[in-house]
Scaffold this active site. Structure first.
Site, short mmCIF file in Angstrom:
data_model
loop_
_atom_site.label_atom_id
_atom_site.label_comp_id
_atom_site.label_asym_id
_atom_site.label_seq_id
_atom_site.Cartn_x
_atom_site.Cartn_y
_atom_site.Cartn_z
N PRO A 119 0.97 -8.37 -20.05
CA PRO A 119 0.90 -7.87 -18.67
C PRO A 119 -0.02 -8.72 -17.81
O PRO A 119 -1.09 -9.14 -18.24
CB PRO A 119 0.36 -6.46 -18.85
CG PRO A 119 0.83 -6.05 -20.20
CD PRO A 119 0.75 -7.31 -21.03
N CYS A 120 0.43 -8.94 -16.57
CA CYS A 120 -0.26 -9.89 -15.70
C CYS A 120 -0.90 -9.26 -14.47
O CYS A 120 -1.58 -9.95 -13.72
CB CYS A 120 0.73 -10.96 -15.25
SG CYS A 120 2.14 -10.27 -14.34
N GLN A 121 -0.71 -7.96 -14.25
CA GLN A 121 -1.16 -7.36 -13.00
C GLN A 121 -2.64 -7.60 -12.72
O GLN A 121 -3.03 -7.86 -11.60
CB GLN A 121 -0.86 -5.85 -13.00
CG GLN A 121 0.61 -5.52 -13.00
CD GLN A 121 1.21 -5.44 -14.41
OE1 GLN A 121 0.66 -5.95 -15.38
NE2 GLN A 121 2.36 -4.80 -14.52
#
Length: 185
Positions: free
Chosen positions: A81-83
């Site tokens: 996940p990159c958020q």
């Protein structure tokens, strides 16, 4: 004829990353994601691969071994996940999803693949994410991997879209050092 290299895809989404690896002649054994709709799409895109839909924190080696029918794992790929790494949105440095790369590390420790490839937003290389990037590199280096990171632009490789992504390639010591493909367009 050589047997194709096997890979597993962590945080696979619908399987776009896997699709590229399959187009290059590799064999996808498993896609892992927590999003049910994404995994259903992954199944349609990768009919021969097993899938795991659920919390990666609950995924253990015995389950993976069963899903991949005890096949060798030559490569582990994925896009954690990159958020939290993003510079476009809120990009919270202490977003709890930022440490999910540790699950990637855990699975690499179990299988010791020859190659690892992580994909993420360009913000991962931003100054605000220095600590987490260092942790990622240190974690894999402790397992015996040489790593390199680069921002790659999809349009430079014939993809009809402008998309910049951070790619981290790691090779197990004893294999050739990581290298990135030369742009074709």
């Amino acid at each position: 004829m050589l047997k194709p290299l096997n890979f597993i895809d962590l945080f696979s989404g619908c399987g776009g990353f896997s699709y590229g690896f399959e187009k290059a002649g590799l064999n996808c054994l498993l896609g892992v994601d927590s999003n049910k709709d994404a995994i259903e799409t992954f199944k349609m895109n990768h009919k021969k691969a097993a899938t795991y839909c659920g919390d990666i924190l609950k995924l253990n080696r015995k389950k993976i071994d069963t899903l991949i029918e005890h096949e060798d794992v030559d490569i582990v790929i994925g896009g954690p996940p990159c958020q939290g790494f993003s510079t476009a949105g809120r990009g919270i440095v202490d977003d709890p999803r930022n440490i999910l790369f540790q699950q990637f590390v855990k699975i690499v420790r179990w299988y010791k693949p020859k190659v690892i490839v992580l994909e993420n937003v360009t913000g991962l290389l931003a100054k605000k994410n220095d600590k987490i990037l260092k942790k990622i590199f240190q974690s894999f280096e402790r397992l015996g991997y040489h790593l390199d990171a680069k921002v790659m632009c999809s349009e430079e490789y014939g993809v009809p879209e402008k998309r910049r992504r951070t790619i981290i390639i790691g090779t197990l010591k004893g294999f050739s050092t990581p290298c990135f493909p030369t742009p074709t367009h």
